[in-house]
Design a protein around this motif. Structure first.
Motif, PDB file in Angstrom:
ATOM      1  N   ASP A  73       0.814  -1.224   0.000  1.00 54.91           N
ATOM      2  CA  ASP A  73       0.000   0.000   0.000  1.00 54.91           C
ATOM      3  C   ASP A  73       0.845   1.271   0.000  1.00 54.91           C
ATOM      4  O   ASP A  73       0.319   2.377   0.054  1.00 54.91           O
ATOM      5  N   LYS A  74       2.190   1.084  -0.023  1.00 54.36           N
ATOM      6  CA  LYS A  74       3.124   2.221  -0.077  1.00 54.36           C
ATOM      7  C   LYS A  74       2.911   3.201   1.074  1.00 54.36           C
ATOM      8  O   LYS A  74       3.102   4.403   0.937  1.00 54.36           O
ATOM      9  N   ARG A  75       2.564   2.665   2.218  1.00 52.38           N
ATOM     10  CA  ARG A  75       2.336   3.543   3.366  1.00 52.38           C
ATOM     11  C   ARG A  75       3.501   3.436   4.329  1.00 52.38           C
ATOM     12  O   ARG A  75       3.961   2.354   4.669  1.00 52.38           O
ATOM     13  N   LEU A  76       3.964   4.594   4.777  1.00 55.75           N
ATOM     14  CA  LEU A  76       5.068   4.676   5.736  1.00 55.75           C
ATOM     15  C   LEU A  76       4.566   5.359   6.999  1.00 55.75           C
ATOM     16  O   LEU A  76       3.930   6.406   6.937  1.00 55.75           O
ATOM     17  N   SER A  77       4.858   4.761   8.130  1.00 59.10           N
ATOM     18  CA  SER A  77       4.636   5.443   9.398  1.00 59.10           C
ATOM     19  C   SER A  77       5.977   5.530  10.107  1.00 59.10           C
ATOM     20  O   SER A  77       6.776   4.579  10.059  1.00 59.10           O
ATOM     21  N   GLY A  78       6.251   6.653  10.713  1.00 57.55           N
ATOM     22  CA  GLY A  78       7.562   6.841  11.291  1.00 57.55           C
ATOM     23  C   GLY A  78       7.545   7.637  12.574  1.00 57.55           C
ATOM     24  O   GLY A  78       6.630   8.429  12.839  1.00 57.55           O
ATOM     25  N   ILE A  79       8.561   7.379  13.388  1.00 57.95           N
ATOM     26  CA  ILE A  79       8.870   8.208  14.549  1.00 57.95           C
ATOM     27  C   ILE A  79      10.355   8.514  14.466  1.00 57.95           C
ATOM     28  O   ILE A  79      11.186   7.604  14.467  1.00 57.95           O
ATOM     29  N   THR A  80      10.686   9.774  14.337  1.00 53.82           N
ATOM     30  CA  THR A  80      12.087  10.188  14.297  1.00 53.82           C
ATOM     31  C   THR A  80      12.396  10.991  15.553  1.00 53.82           C
ATOM     32  O   THR A  80      11.674  11.935  15.892  1.00 53.82           O
ATOM     33  N   THR A  81      13.452  10.581  16.228  1.00 53.34           N
ATOM     34  CA  THR A  81      13.901  11.263  17.436  1.00 53.34           C
ATOM     35  C   THR A  81      15.244  11.923  17.136  1.00 53.34           C
ATOM     36  O   THR A  81      16.192  11.258  16.705  1.00 53.34           O
ATOM     37  N   ILE A  82      15.309  13.217  17.337  1.00 52.00           N
ATOM     38  CA  ILE A  82      16.485  14.016  16.988  1.00 52.00           C
ATOM     39  C   ILE A  82      17.093  14.588  18.259  1.00 52.00           C
ATOM     40  O   ILE A  82      16.399  15.244  19.046  1.00 52.00           O
ATOM     41  N   THR A  83      18.372  14.337  18.459  1.00 47.81           N
ATOM     42  CA  THR A  83      19.109  14.946  19.555  1.00 47.81           C
ATOM     43  C   THR A  83      19.961  16.071  18.983  1.00 47.81           C
ATOM     44  O   THR A  83      20.714  15.856  18.029  1.00 47.81           O
ATOM     45  N   ALA A  84      19.830  17.263  19.529  1.00 42.62           N
ATOM     46  CA  ALA A  84      20.498  18.436  18.960  1.00 42.62           C
ATOM     47  C   ALA A  84      20.962  19.365  20.070  1.00 42.62           C
ATOM     48  O   ALA A  84      20.591  19.209  21.242  1.00 42.62           O
ATOM     49  N   ALA A  85      21.770  20.337  19.675  1.00 41.24           N
ATOM     50  CA  ALA A  85      22.208  21.402  20.590  1.00 41.24           C
ATOM     51  C   ALA A  85      21.854  22.739  19.970  1.00 41.24           C
ATOM     52  O   ALA A  85      22.080  22.968  18.773  1.00 41.24           O
ATOM     53  N   ALA A  86      21.305  23.623  20.777  1.00 44.86           N
ATOM     54  CA  ALA A  86      20.955  24.955  20.280  1.00 44.86           C
ATOM     55  C   ALA A  86      22.221  25.775  20.051  1.00 44.86           C
ATOM     56  O   ALA A  86      23.183  25.686  20.811  1.00 44.86           O
ATOM     57  N   THR A  87      22.225  26.551  18.969  1.00 42.96           N
ATOM     58  CA  THR A  87      23.335  27.463  18.694  1.00 42.96           C
ATOM     59  C   THR A  87      22.921  28.919  18.923  1.00 42.96           C
ATOM     60  O   THR A  87      23.647  29.840  18.567  1.00 42.96           O
ATOM     61  N   GLN A  88      21.728  29.088  19.506  1.00 45.02           N
ATOM     62  CA  GLN A  88      21.211  30.399  19.902  1.00 45.02           C
ATOM     63  C   GLN A  88      20.065  30.142  20.857  1.00 45.02           C
ATOM     64  O   GLN A  88      19.613  29.004  21.013  1.00 45.02           O
ATOM     65  N   ASP A  89      19.562  31.153  21.515  1.00 47.72           N
ATOM     66  CA  ASP A  89      18.313  31.018  22.258  1.00 47.72           C
ATOM     67  C   ASP A  89      17.201  30.778  21.250  1.00 47.72           C
ATOM     68  O   ASP A  89      17.098  31.493  20.238  1.00 47.72           O
ATOM     69  N   LEU A  90      16.371  29.789  21.511  1.00 48.26           N
ATOM     70  CA  LEU A  90      15.353  29.395  20.530  1.00 48.26           C
ATOM     71  C   LEU A  90      13.944  29.485  21.118  1.00 48.26           C
ATOM     72  O   LEU A  90      13.638  28.876  22.143  1.00 48.26           O
ATOM     73  N   SER A  91      13.087  30.233  20.442  1.00 48.05           N
ATOM     74  CA  SER A  91      11.666  30.218  20.753  1.00 48.05           C
ATOM     75  C   SER A  91      10.944  29.207  19.863  1.00 48.05           C
ATOM     76  O   SER A  91       9.919  28.638  20.242  1.00 48.05           O
ATOM     77  N   SER A  92      11.496  28.978  18.676  1.00 50.03           N
ATOM     78  CA  SER A  92      10.965  27.979  17.744  1.00 50.03           C
ATOM     79  C   SER A  92      12.082  27.614  16.772  1.00 50.03           C
ATOM     80  O   SER A  92      13.092  28.311  16.667  1.00 50.03           O
ATOM     81  N   PHE A  93      11.890  26.510  16.074  1.00 51.01           N
ATOM     82  CA  PHE A  93      12.877  26.067  15.095  1.00 51.01           C
ATOM     83  C   PHE A  93      12.176  25.240  14.035  1.00 51.01           C
ATOM     84  O   PHE A  93      11.046  24.773  14.234  1.00 51.01           O
ATOM     85  N   ASN A  94      12.833  25.062  12.914  1.00 52.90           N
ATOM     86  CA  ASN A  94      12.265  24.322  11.800  1.00 52.90           C
ATOM     87  C   ASN A  94      12.957  22.979  11.601  1.00 52.90           C
ATOM     88  O   ASN A  94      14.142  22.833  11.873  1.00 52.90           O
ATOM     89  N   LEU A  95      12.208  22.041  11.080  1.00 54.26           N
ATOM     90  CA  LEU A  95      12.736  20.796  10.535  1.00 54.26           C
ATOM     91  C   LEU A  95      12.265  20.701   9.090  1.00 54.26           C
ATOM     92  O   LEU A  95      11.224  21.259   8.730  1.00 54.26           O
TER      93      LEU A  95
END
Length: 472
Positions: A75-97
């Motif tokens: 059925d070509k269906r994908l379900s996913g959970i991606t967990t990302i570990t990161a470090a901020a390079t500035q103070d962040l109120s929001s960010f994009n993926l």
């Protein structure tokens, strides 16, 4: 990167899809957390590559991706959970993926629910509380849908997560990682990876690095777990799956080796295995120690007409590769994978080096000299298109032009002639050693070449990389 079987230039295109923020978001808070968020800043929607302003994101640096996907070819269906570990390079109120397509069902930041919105390829995440500069944080994104690979209207072809008859073919250069997992999709931000890929029992799921335990099967589905311990650009990540015949072992020098081919190419299995091992070991004597934990190659029955140097597992789309192509893709494990470009304009540092490796392989096998190949190309007439395209500045609308490959390789041979074999080959080893697992620029390579040779090489590199004419 990508080794085209066709002599075509390639044009970058993006696929975008639109999704919406849940309609029942709470009203803006007026408490202390809201005040702290207002003092922080939104991360930029791009990483800062002027040629690809929407690729990647600003404000953070990813350390690790944990990607768990479940895919059903029927059925070509994908379900996913991606967990990302990161470090901020500035103070962040929001960010994009970066993520195209899919319905996003939830996002958490440090295990707290975050609000999110979608616009084109951008998934904007607003955490419940601000993230301070230098703080490490973890983002978890749950999503599902039908993968939509990038289908270029010009000559780049199809790339990203590509559904096939029996599974999927995954080659993501230059910006197709976002077609199957949320990411900071630009080679300037490299990270380590863990993969858990669940497919119907009987299928094989291949990813970068090495198996992290034996595959496990339950309720008619098998989960394959792979781990890439060394930093990797997102476009090199793969989750190719389907029916494959495998051969496993070690190179003569002891490097773990895996070759996998679709049954339609079973006659190529032994050659892919043997030549990949021989090439890997030889390049280690020329370029320096092999940078990763395993080597090999994968041939799938999907006619892309190109190959891609996916880290530890080069992919060959719909053809049995010859020795030159294998030599090219495995040279990329040093030039492109271990040493990754910081901006796409420097793509010759990947493709010129890998193309020159083909000439060196022919030299090694007694099938012609690099000098002879150089002279044949130099004999092209002055109006040949290769001379009008300076490879030191790869163009975003013609990124994989033949000049980036061939004239880039010629620049290296011209350098070899100017500094001598002893300095040239020491330079290659120093280049890979000094920048192992990091990002590089043309300016850095020129500086190292001048330092090691004691020569002013500016005119040589200008002529071969930056002038829109045939060098004298």
């Amino acid at each position: 990167m990508r080794y085209e079987r066709r002599s075509v230039a390639l044009l970058v295109a993006l696929v975008s899809a639109l999704a919406c923020t849940p309609a029942d978001q709470p009203p803006p808070s007026t408490g202390p957390t809201a005040a702290a968020l207002s003092d922080a800043r939104a991360g930029a929607a791009g990483i800062g590559d002027a040629d690809f302003p929407n690729d990647g994101n600003g404000g953070y640096d990813v350390a690790h991706y944990g990607i768990s996907i479940d895919y059903t070819p029927a059925d070509k269906r994908l379900s996913g959970i991606t967990t990302i570990t990161a470090a901020a390079t500035q103070d962040l109120s929001s960010f994009n993926l970066d993520l195209t397509g899919y319905d996003v069902s939830g996002v958490t930041v440090d295990d707290e629910a975050a609000t999110f919105s979608r616009q084109g390829q951008e998934l904007t995440v607003r955490p419940a509380r601000p993230i301070a500069d230098d703080d490490r944080f973890t983002v978890r994104v749950s999503y599902a849908g039908t993968p939509q690979p990038v289908r270029n209207s010009a000559n780049l072809g199809t790339y990203g997560f590509i559904p096939t008859r029996d599974g999927a073919f995954v080659t993501a250069e230059p910006n197709g990682a976002k077609t199957w997992f949320p990411s900071n999709d630009h080679p300037a931000d490299k990270a380590t990876f863990d993969f858990a890929i669940t497919v119907p029992a009987g299928l094989t799921a291949l990813a970068n690095g090495e198996l992290a335990g034996r595959p496990t099967t339950a309720s008619g589905r098998t989960t394959w777990r792979w781990r890439e311990k060394q930093p990797m650009a997102t476009y090199l990540a793969t989750a190719t799956l389907g029916t494959f015949e495998l051969r496993e072992g070690r190179t003569a020098a002891g490097i773990p080796l895996l070759a996998a081919v679709d049954p339609a190419f079973r006659s190529s299995l032994d050659k892919v295995y043997t030549v990949s091992g021989e090439v890997t070991d030889y390049w280690a004597t020329v370029f320096g120690p092999y940078p990763f934990g395993s080597t090999g190659g994968v041939v799938d029955d999907f006619a892309t007409g190109y190959a891609l140097e996916n880290q530890t597992k080069p992919m060959y789309g719909g053809f049995a590769p010859d020795e030159a192509i294998i030599a090219h893709e495995l040279a990329h494990q040093w030039f492109g994978d271990s040493l990754s470009i910081r901006r796409w304009k420097d793509l010759w540092l990947n493709e010129g080096f890998a193309t020159y490796a083909e000439w060196l392989w022919a030299e090694h096998k007694g099938k012609g000299t690099a000098e002879a190949t150089f002279q044949r190309n130099l004999a092209r007439p002055a109006d040949d298109p290769i001379w009008a395209y300076p490879p030191g500045r790869a163009k975003p609308d013609d990124l994989f032009n033949q000049s980036v490959y061939t004239r880039g390789a010629m620049a290296l041979h011209a350098l070899r002639k100017a500094v001598g074999d002893d300095t040239f080959f020491k330079l290659l080893r120093a280049w890979t050693a000094e920048h192992r697992y990091s990002n590089v620029t043309t300016e850095q390579f020129v500086a190292l070449a001048e330092k090691m040779s004691g020569k002013d090489l500016g005119p040589l590199f200008d002529a071969w990389l930056h002038e829109p004419r045939r060098p004298a």
